[in-house]
Write a protein that holds these residues in place. Structure first.
Motif, mmCIF file in Angstrom:
data_model
loop_
_atom_site.group_PDB
_atom_site.id
_atom_site.type_symbol
_atom_site.label_atom_id
_atom_site.label_comp_id
_atom_site.label_asym_id
_atom_site.label_seq_id
_atom_site.Cartn_x
_atom_site.Cartn_y
_atom_site.Cartn_z
ATOM 1 N N GLN A 141 -3.774 -1.372 -8.402
ATOM 2 C CA GLN A 141 -5.017 -0.620 -8.284
ATOM 3 C C GLN A 141 -4.665 0.797 -7.832
ATOM 4 O OE1 GLN A 141 -7.113 -1.772 -4.727
ATOM 5 N NE2 GLN A 141 -9.118 -1.452 -5.650
ATOM 6 N N TYR A 142 -5.237 1.778 -8.507
ATOM 7 C CA TYR A 142 -4.957 3.164 -8.107
ATOM 8 C C TYR A 142 -6.220 3.804 -7.569
ATOM 9 C CZ TYR A 142 -4.079 8.154 -8.419
ATOM 10 O OH TYR A 142 -3.962 9.487 -8.131
ATOM 11 N N LEU A 143 -6.130 4.393 -6.401
ATOM 12 C CA LEU A 143 -7.253 5.135 -5.847
ATOM 13 C C LEU A 143 -6.894 6.615 -5.884
ATOM 14 C CD1 LEU A 143 -7.957 3.032 -2.597
ATOM 15 C CD2 LEU A 143 -9.116 2.835 -4.787
ATOM 16 N N PRO A 144 -7.606 7.425 -6.684
ATOM 17 C CA PRO A 144 -7.325 8.866 -6.730
ATOM 18 C C PRO A 144 -7.602 9.499 -5.361
ATOM 19 C CG PRO A 144 -9.323 8.337 -7.968
ATOM 20 C CD PRO A 144 -8.722 7.036 -7.556
ATOM 21 N N PRO A 145 -7.136 10.732 -5.139
ATOM 22 C CA PRO A 145 -7.226 11.338 -3.808
ATOM 23 C C PRO A 145 -8.614 11.263 -3.160
ATOM 24 C CG PRO A 145 -5.878 12.694 -5.204
ATOM 25 C CD PRO A 145 -6.402 11.573 -6.077
ATOM 26 N N GLY A 195 -2.837 10.159 -3.464
ATOM 27 C CA GLY A 195 -3.584 9.020 -3.962
ATOM 28 C C GLY A 195 -3.013 7.770 -3.323
ATOM 29 N N LYS A 196 -3.693 6.661 -3.577
ATOM 30 C CA LYS A 196 -3.201 5.417 -2.988
ATOM 31 C C LYS A 196 -3.020 4.375 -4.066
ATOM 32 C CE LYS A 196 -4.276 2.451 0.720
ATOM 33 N NZ LYS A 196 -5.433 1.854 1.349
ATOM 34 N N LEU A 197 -1.935 3.655 -3.945
ATOM 35 C CA LEU A 197 -1.628 2.634 -4.926
ATOM 36 C C LEU A 197 -1.550 1.298 -4.196
ATOM 37 C CD1 LEU A 197 -0.883 2.733 -7.926
ATOM 38 C CD2 LEU A 197 1.512 2.898 -7.252
ATOM 39 N N ASN A 198 -2.377 0.346 -4.636
ATOM 40 C CA ASN A 198 -2.302 -0.993 -4.059
ATOM 41 C C ASN A 198 -1.661 -1.919 -5.081
ATOM 42 O OD1 ASN A 198 -3.610 -0.400 -1.603
ATOM 43 N ND2 ASN A 198 -5.598 -0.505 -2.626
ATOM 44 N N VAL A 199 -0.533 -2.501 -4.716
ATOM 45 C CA VAL A 199 0.164 -3.395 -5.634
ATOM 46 C C VAL A 199 0.068 -4.814 -5.065
ATOM 47 C CG1 VAL A 199 2.371 -3.927 -6.727
ATOM 48 C CG2 VAL A 199 1.753 -1.545 -6.257
ATOM 49 N N PHE A 200 -0.581 -5.713 -5.792
ATOM 50 C CA PHE A 200 -0.705 -7.100 -5.341
ATOM 51 C C PHE A 200 0.429 -7.904 -5.954
ATOM 52 C CE2 PHE A 200 -4.786 -5.112 -5.119
ATOM 53 C CZ PHE A 200 -5.260 -5.500 -3.873
ATOM 54 N N GLU A 239 0.861 -1.181 0.000
ATOM 55 C CA GLU A 239 0.000 0.000 0.000
ATOM 56 C C GLU A 239 0.895 1.226 0.000
ATOM 57 O OE1 GLU A 239 -3.417 -2.017 2.886
ATOM 58 O OE2 GLU A 239 -2.765 0.043 3.221
ATOM 59 N N LEU A 240 0.878 1.963 -1.105
ATOM 60 C CA LEU A 240 1.738 3.135 -1.207
ATOM 61 C C LEU A 240 0.891 4.393 -1.262
ATOM 62 C CD1 LEU A 240 3.004 0.881 -3.610
ATOM 63 C CD2 LEU A 240 4.920 2.308 -2.960
ATOM 64 N N THR A 241 1.260 5.363 -0.471
ATOM 65 C CA THR A 241 0.618 6.668 -0.578
ATOM 66 C C THR A 241 1.493 7.479 -1.518
ATOM 67 O OG1 THR A 241 0.286 6.409 1.773
ATOM 68 C CG2 THR A 241 -0.430 8.467 0.828
ATOM 69 N N ILE A 242 0.878 8.015 -2.566
ATOM 70 C CA ILE A 242 1.692 8.744 -3.558
ATOM 71 C C ILE A 242 1.119 10.131 -3.786
ATOM 72 C CG2 ILE A 242 2.478 6.667 -4.747
ATOM 73 C CD1 ILE A 242 0.332 7.210 -6.849
ATOM 74 N N ASP A 243 1.956 10.985 -4.259
ATOM 75 C CA ASP A 243 1.522 12.330 -4.619
ATOM 76 C C ASP A 243 0.764 12.225 -5.941
ATOM 77 O OD1 ASP A 243 1.197 14.885 -5.433
ATOM 78 O OD2 ASP A 243 3.235 15.513 -4.939
#
Ligand SMILES: Nc1ncnc2c1ncn2[C@@H]1O[C@H](COP(=O)(O)OP(=O)(O)OP(=O)(O)O)[C@@H](O)[C@H]1O
Ligand SMILES: [Mg+2]
Length: 339
Positions: free
Chosen positions: A271-275, A288-293, A244-248
């Motif tokens: 999976q990318y979750l916008p802000p 935003g949040k990036l979920n990498v499985f 789970e990465l929090t990204i700009d």
């Protein structure tokens, strides 16, 4: 009569219990349970309320008769050679069973006599057990003055009095404060590590099964739905780590999803979750949040971060979520363990 040493500590064959139910459909509390518990392991039965844990333990300790099937303790059938089988086991029931008006020591002496100990040997054994459960200094106090956790520890002591090879513990931490809970969990590990005992432990708490067990059987509606080490179980349901990465959100582009999926080894899905969505999922502000499985999260992490950095995406925080038994239960039943 003795334990022949070669047979597994516990073997159950088609173990089944059906309770009659006035007017209604009979209750199939335990259905065709086949499992083997090896010597010297902590084996957990993990399942929600009513799954059949106590019924299983009651059958393999000889308290109730199976409707069908049998259990063998050190090779001895619990239905046909109950004395030989019971000699090998100690039992810590789900409900505390002690005499409230007797002291801790008097309770242990009483149960020790039931197991056939007497004299100086009995007193020595009671001393050893009191030291092990860490209640030597409170041994003269009446049970009714003890906290729930202390009563539990005395109950565990009772189960250990006759130096069994195997001990059953049925949800020994339920309703216990965290400090006593910690002590009980440590005691369970000590029994295995220092005394070479086999422990069959039941719980509905994923964390306990995870911390203690060499192997786990997940039980639901009377059936074993999965059995193995935690690693084997999470693999069975295709368990993957989740980064789970929090990204700009500023540097983000949709193409990065396919780049990550194609260029980082072991990544199955991104999976990318916008802000705005990330905010609902615990993100903050413009991140935003990036979920990498991915198969092995820790191994893939440097590559993921490097790739994002090259694309100009700023990584603000990272969490590696490894699959747990809760995820296994959810995958197998569609329900959470805690429901
Ligand atoms: N003596 C009994 N007569 C009828 N039904 C019973 C009896 N004992 C248990 N059951 C039923 O059998 C099923 C399994 O119960 P069991 O007590 O083995 O579950 P458990 O996994 O130990 O649950 P818990 O976590 O609540 O202790 C439940 O549906 C329960 O209602
Ligand atoms: Mg129970």
């Amino acid at each position: 009569m003795a334990d022949n040493g070669a047979a597994p500590m516990i073997l159950t064959e088609h173990l089944t219990k059906t309770y009659p139910n006035r007017g209604g459909k009979p209750i199939e509390a335990v259905k065709n349970v086949n499992l083997t518990v090896e010597r010297g392991e902590i084996f957990s039965l993990l399942g929600p309320n009513g799954a059949g844990k106590t019924t299983t333990i009651s059958m393999i300790s000889g308290l109730i008769k199976p409707t069908a099937g049998d259990a063998f303790i050190g090779g001895h059938s619990i239905t046909r050679e109950p004395m030989a089988a019971k000699q090998l086991m100690g039992f810590v029931p789900q409900e505390v069973a002690l005499y409230p008006q007797l002291s801790a020591r008097q309770n242990l002496v009483f149960f020790g006599k039931l197991y056939g100990h007497y004299g100086a040997e009995l007193q020595r054994r009671v001393d050893e057990v009191l030291a092990f459960i860490d209640l030597t200094d409170r041994q003269k106090d009446r049970i009714e003055t003890f906290s729930g956790g202390m009563k539990r520890r005395v109950n565990i002591g009772v189960g250990l009095l006759h130096k069994p090879d195997l001990i059953y513990m049925d949800e020994p931490t339920v309703g216990i404060d965290p400090q006593n809970r910690r002590r009980i969990l440590d005691t369970v590990k000590q029994l295995r590590d220092e005394q070479g005992m086999t422990v069959l432990y039941t719980t509905h708490m994923m964390e306990e099964a995870q911390e203690l067990s060499d192997r786990v059987a997940i039980i639901d509606h009377g059936e074993i739905i999965a059995l193995g080490t935690q690693g084997e179980l999470t693999q069975q349901v295709g368990g993957q780590d989740q980064l789970e990465l929090t990204i700009d959100g500023a540097g983000w582009s949709e193409e990065l999803i396919s780049t990550l999926e194609q260029q980082v080894k072991g990544v199955s899905r991104v999976q990318y979750l916008p802000p705005d969505e990330a905010a609902l999922d615990g993100g903050i502000g413009l991140t935003g949040k990036l979920n990498v499985f991915v198969g092995q999260g820790r191994r893939a992490l440097p590559d993921v971060i490097e790739l994002l950095n090259r694309a100009g995406v700023d990584v603000q925080s990272v969490k590696v979520q490894e699959p747990d038994l809760e995820a296994v239960f959810l995958a197998l039943t569609g329900r959470a363990l805690r429901d």
